[in-house]
Design a protein around this motif. Sequence first.
Motif, PDB file in Angstrom:
ATOM      1  N   LEU A  39       2.995 -52.640 -33.205  1.00 40.27           N
ATOM      2  CA  LEU A  39       2.973 -52.126 -32.214  1.00 40.27           C
ATOM      3  C   LEU A  39       1.394 -51.989 -31.828  1.00 40.27           C
ATOM      4  O   LEU A  39       0.961 -52.512 -30.371  1.00 40.27           O
ATOM      5  N   SER A  40       0.250 -52.127 -32.697  1.00 41.55           N
ATOM      6  CA  SER A  40      -0.933 -52.944 -32.848  1.00 41.55           C
ATOM      7  C   SER A  40      -0.893 -54.252 -32.332  1.00 41.55           C
ATOM      8  O   SER A  40      -1.846 -54.755 -31.132  1.00 41.55           O
ATOM      9  N   THR A  41       0.171 -55.057 -32.911  1.00 41.55           N
ATOM     10  CA  THR A  41      -0.305 -56.589 -32.143  1.00 41.55           C
ATOM     11  C   THR A  41       0.050 -56.941 -30.669  1.00 41.55           C
ATOM     12  O   THR A  41       0.312 -57.375 -30.293  1.00 41.55           O
ATOM     13  N   MET A  42       1.320 -55.620 -30.833  1.00 45.28           N
ATOM     14  CA  MET A  42       2.294 -55.871 -29.474  1.00 45.28           C
ATOM     15  C   MET A  42       0.992 -55.555 -28.222  1.00 45.28           C
ATOM     16  O   MET A  42       0.758 -56.198 -27.135  1.00 45.28           O
ATOM     17  N   LEU A  43       0.366 -54.735 -28.604  1.00 44.01           N
ATOM     18  CA  LEU A  43      -0.717 -53.980 -27.833  1.00 44.01           C
ATOM     19  C   LEU A  43      -1.857 -55.465 -27.196  1.00 44.01           C
ATOM     20  O   LEU A  43      -2.218 -55.670 -26.636  1.00 44.01           O
ATOM     21  N   VAL A  44      -2.133 -56.062 -28.316  1.00 42.81           N
ATOM     22  CA  VAL A  44      -3.797 -57.023 -28.210  1.00 42.81           C
ATOM     23  C   VAL A  44      -2.651 -57.535 -27.580  1.00 42.81           C
ATOM     24  O   VAL A  44      -3.387 -58.702 -26.449  1.00 42.81           O
ATOM     25  N   TYR A  55      -8.757 -72.779 -23.436  1.00 39.86           N
ATOM     26  CA  TYR A  55      -9.282 -71.935 -25.131  1.00 39.86           C
ATOM     27  C   TYR A  55     -10.285 -70.849 -25.582  1.00 39.86           C
ATOM     28  O   TYR A  55      -9.844 -70.021 -26.169  1.00 39.86           O
ATOM     29  N   GLY A  56     -11.574 -71.142 -24.992  1.00 33.79           N
ATOM     30  CA  GLY A  56     -13.335 -70.486 -24.975  1.00 33.79           C
ATOM     31  C   GLY A  56     -12.400 -68.746 -24.598  1.00 33.79           C
ATOM     32  O   GLY A  56     -12.762 -68.174 -25.491  1.00 33.79           O
ATOM     33  N   LEU A  57     -11.750 -68.956 -23.151  1.00 34.30           N
ATOM     34  CA  LEU A  57     -12.049 -67.324 -22.149  1.00 34.30           C
ATOM     35  C   LEU A  57     -10.164 -67.527 -22.815  1.00 34.30           C
ATOM     36  O   LEU A  57     -10.870 -66.259 -23.176  1.00 34.30           O
ATOM     37  N   ILE A  58      -9.699 -68.134 -23.453  1.00 38.51           N
ATOM     38  CA  ILE A  58      -8.458 -66.856 -24.127  1.00 38.51           C
ATOM     39  C   ILE A  58      -9.156 -65.987 -25.467  1.00 38.51           C
ATOM     40  O   ILE A  58      -8.812 -64.928 -25.161  1.00 38.51           O
ATOM     41  N   LEU A  59      -9.778 -66.556 -25.825  1.00 36.83           N
ATOM     42  CA  LEU A  59     -10.289 -65.995 -27.551  1.00 36.83           C
ATOM     43  C   LEU A  59     -11.497 -65.070 -27.009  1.00 36.83           C
ATOM     44  O   LEU A  59     -11.139 -64.030 -27.692  1.00 36.83           O
ATOM     45  N   ARG A  60     -12.154 -65.143 -25.801  1.00 32.68           N
ATOM     46  CA  ARG A  60     -12.816 -64.042 -25.503  1.00 32.68           C
ATOM     47  C   ARG A  60     -12.283 -63.456 -24.978  1.00 32.68           C
ATOM     48  O   ARG A  60     -12.507 -61.566 -25.693  1.00 32.68           O
ATOM     49  N   CYS A  61     -11.335 -63.107 -24.526  1.00 33.23           N
ATOM     50  CA  CYS A  61     -10.324 -61.970 -24.003  1.00 33.23           C
ATOM     51  C   CYS A  61      -9.655 -61.234 -25.473  1.00 33.23           C
ATOM     52  O   CYS A  61      -9.863 -59.615 -25.346  1.00 33.23           O
ATOM     53  N   ILE A  62      -8.958 -62.117 -25.990  1.00 32.52           N
ATOM     54  CA  ILE A  62      -7.888 -61.471 -27.652  1.00 32.52           C
ATOM     55  C   ILE A  62      -9.318 -60.660 -28.157  1.00 32.52           C
ATOM     56  O   ILE A  62      -9.192 -60.053 -28.985  1.00 32.52           O
ATOM     57  N   GLY A  63     -10.892 -61.661 -28.183  1.00 28.32           N
ATOM     58  CA  GLY A  63     -11.620 -61.055 -29.005  1.00 28.32           C
ATOM     59  C   GLY A  63     -12.380 -59.207 -28.119  1.00 28.32           C
ATOM     60  O   GLY A  63     -12.362 -57.829 -28.899  1.00 28.32           O
ATOM     61  N   ALA A  64     -12.349 -59.636 -27.068  1.00 28.45           N
ATOM     62  CA  ALA A  64     -13.055 -57.979 -26.393  1.00 28.45           C
ATOM     63  C   ALA A  64     -11.292 -57.320 -26.553  1.00 28.45           C
ATOM     64  O   ALA A  64     -11.895 -55.962 -26.832  1.00 28.45           O
ATOM     65  N   THR A  65     -10.008 -57.591 -26.671  1.00 29.04           N
ATOM     66  CA  THR A  65      -9.427 -56.700 -26.621  1.00 29.04           C
ATOM     67  C   THR A  65      -9.251 -55.643 -28.116  1.00 29.04           C
ATOM     68  O   THR A  65      -9.024 -55.342 -28.151  1.00 29.04           O
ATOM     69  N   CYS A  66      -9.126 -56.829 -28.704  1.00 22.87           N
ATOM     70  CA  CYS A  66      -9.188 -56.630 -30.634  1.00 22.87           C
ATOM     71  C   CYS A  66     -10.513 -55.315 -30.250  1.00 22.87           C
ATOM     72  O   CYS A  66     -10.718 -54.711 -31.585  1.00 22.87           O
ATOM     73  N   ALA A  67     -12.099 -56.021 -30.061  1.00 23.12           N
ATOM     74  CA  ALA A  67     -12.884 -55.253 -30.161  1.00 23.12           C
ATOM     75  C   ALA A  67     -12.468 -53.275 -29.920  1.00 23.12           C
ATOM     76  O   ALA A  67     -12.838 -52.429 -30.499  1.00 23.12           O
ATOM     77  N   ALA A  68     -11.596 -53.243 -27.993  1.00 24.56           N
ATOM     78  CA  ALA A  68     -11.682 -52.295 -27.859  1.00 24.56           C
ATOM     79  C   ALA A  68     -10.859 -51.558 -28.193  1.00 24.56           C
ATOM     80  O   ALA A  68     -11.051 -50.299 -28.745  1.00 24.56           O
TER      81      ALA A  68
END
Length: 569
Positions: A293-298, A534-547
Motif C-alpha cells: 500500500l505504501s508503494t502504491m501511494l508513493v 529523469y531528474g524531475l521524476i526523481l525529485r518528485c519521487i524523492g519529495a513524495t517519499c520524504a513526505a
Amino acid sequence: MFNAFYAKLALANIRRDKRTYVPHIIATAVISGVYLLIAGLMFSYGLANLTSGKTTQAMFSFGMVVFSIFAFFFMLYVNNFLISRRKREFGLYAVLGLEKRHVGRVLRWENLFTLGLGLILGIICALIFGQLAFWILLKLIDCADGSRFVIGAKAYIITLVFFGGIFIVTSVYNTLRVRIANPMELIRAPKKGEKDSKMLWPLAMLGVIMLAGAYIVAWRIDDSAIALSMFFPLVIVVIIATYIVMEYGSIAFLRAVKANKRIYYRPSSFIAISGMIQRMRQNARSLATICILSTMLVVTVSGTLSLYAGREDMLHEFNPHDVEISIHFVDKDNGYPLPDKAEQERIIGDIEQLLINSAAKHGVKVAKEQFAAVYDDSIYSIYYDAAIDLPGVDQRTGYAIMQDFYNALDDYHEAYNRGSTCYLVRGSKDIYNNRAENYAMYGGLLFLGIFFGMLFLAVTVLIIYFKQISEGYDDKAQFDILQKVGMDDRQVKSTINSQVLWVFFIPLGMTLLHMLFASKIMSCMLGTFQLNDYGLILRCIGATCAAFMLLYLIVYNLTARVYYRIVRW
C-alpha cells in the motif's frame, strides 16, 4: 423489543472496544467523504461548464471505477480483521447460550452503527470541505471561476448505494462466519501455536529470486512501449515476492541468525531474536500489505506529480510552435478540379488573414512574415502547413484568439464549400487549446492521485493501528512473563522497543527499495507522455517519499502511544 436488545448489545460492544471501532469509523468517514466528493465532481455542473471541464470529468469517471474497487476490498479487509479478532468472544456467546442467529443479529447492528456513523461523518466532511476541494481543483487545472461546488443528488445516490452494498456483503459474510464456526474451536483459536513451514527455505529463496529478477528487469528497461507492457506483470511479481519474502524470508533469516550460537546466546539477543520470530509469524502478511500500500501511494502521487510538474515541457514537445495551420486541397474522386495556383494562394492568404484579424481583436499583432509555410504537392492533393509563433501572448489571450480564429475559419470553410468540395482544413492545432486540455488532464490526474493517496494512507494507518493494538495485547502477557523470570523493567522495555521498531520500519525500508528500482521503469512509462526529464521524476519521487516518511513517523508515534498504554495497563 428483542431487536432493541440486540441493538443495545451492539452499542455496548462498540463502547467497550472503542480502540478498535473508532478508527474504523474514522476510516469509513474518510473513504465515504472522498467517494462522495469524486462522485460530486464527476456530475458537477460547475465543472462541466468550465474550459476543458469535460476532460476533467472524464478523468474522474475513470478514477471513480478504480477508487470503488479499492474502497470495496479495503472495507472487506477491515471487516475481516475485526471478525477475526473476536473469534473467542463469539465462542463464549455460544457457550453462554446465545444462538448463532442471535450473534448474527448483534453483528448486523454493529455493522450498521459503524458504517452508518462513518457514512454520516463522511458526508458532513464532504459538505464542509467540498468547496475547498473544488477551489484546489480549479487551481490545478488553471481555471479561474467563481462558481460554487454543489453536490448533486446523483452523487448521494451512488454513495449510498455503494456503501449499502458494502453493508449487505459484510453482514452476509459475518453471519456465515459465525454459523459455520465451532464454538470450542473459536475459544481455542487464539491459543493455537504456529510452526515453520517445511518449505521455509525454498520459499524464502524463491521470494528473493523473484524480487531480484523483477528489480533487474525493471531497471534494464529503456523503451517506453516495453515499459508499458511490462509494468503490470512486474507489479504482480513484486507483490507476490513481497509477501513471500516477508512471510518466509524474514523467518529464514532470523532462523539463520538463531543458528549462530555466538550471536544468539547473549541475554539481549536471545530474547530479541525469539520475539522477532514470533512477531514476524503473526505480522508478516500485514507488514507486506503495509509495504504494498505504501508503494502504491508513493507511485500514484509521485507519478501524477511528475506529470503535473512537467506539463509545460511535455506541451512544448508536442507543440514546437504556438499555432500550426494545416490546409488540405483535395480532388475527390476526380470530380472536382483542384484550384489553380492563384486560387490556392488566395485561399491561403484569406486563412492567414483570419488569424491576423482574430489576433488584432485582442491587441496582438501577427505579421505575414511569421507564417513559415511548407507545401507538399501531389497529383490529386496539395498540403499547406503553416507554423506561427505569438511571442508574449499569455494563455488566456491566446486561447481567446484561437477560439475567434476557429469560429471564423468554420464560417469561411462552410461558405467556400457550398458549391465545391475541393478543399478542407485538417489537423490545425495550437498550444493554447492544448494547454487547457493538458492542464485539465494533468491537474485532474494529480487531484485524483492525492485522493487515491488519501485512500492508501487511510488503509495503511488503519492496518498499522490494528497491528499495534493486537501486538499490545499479546505483548502485555509477554511483558509480565519477562518480569517474572527476572528481567527488570528497563530491560523489558528495551527489548520490546527494539522489536517494535524493527517490525514497524521493515515495510518502510522495503517501500523505499521498491521505489528505487521502480524509478527507471516509471521514467520510461512517463516518456510516452513526452516527459523525458529523469531528474524531475526523481525529485518528485524523492519529495513524495520524504513526505510519506514524515507521515509514517507521525503515525508510528501516535499508534505507539496506544500500544504502550495497553502494555503498561
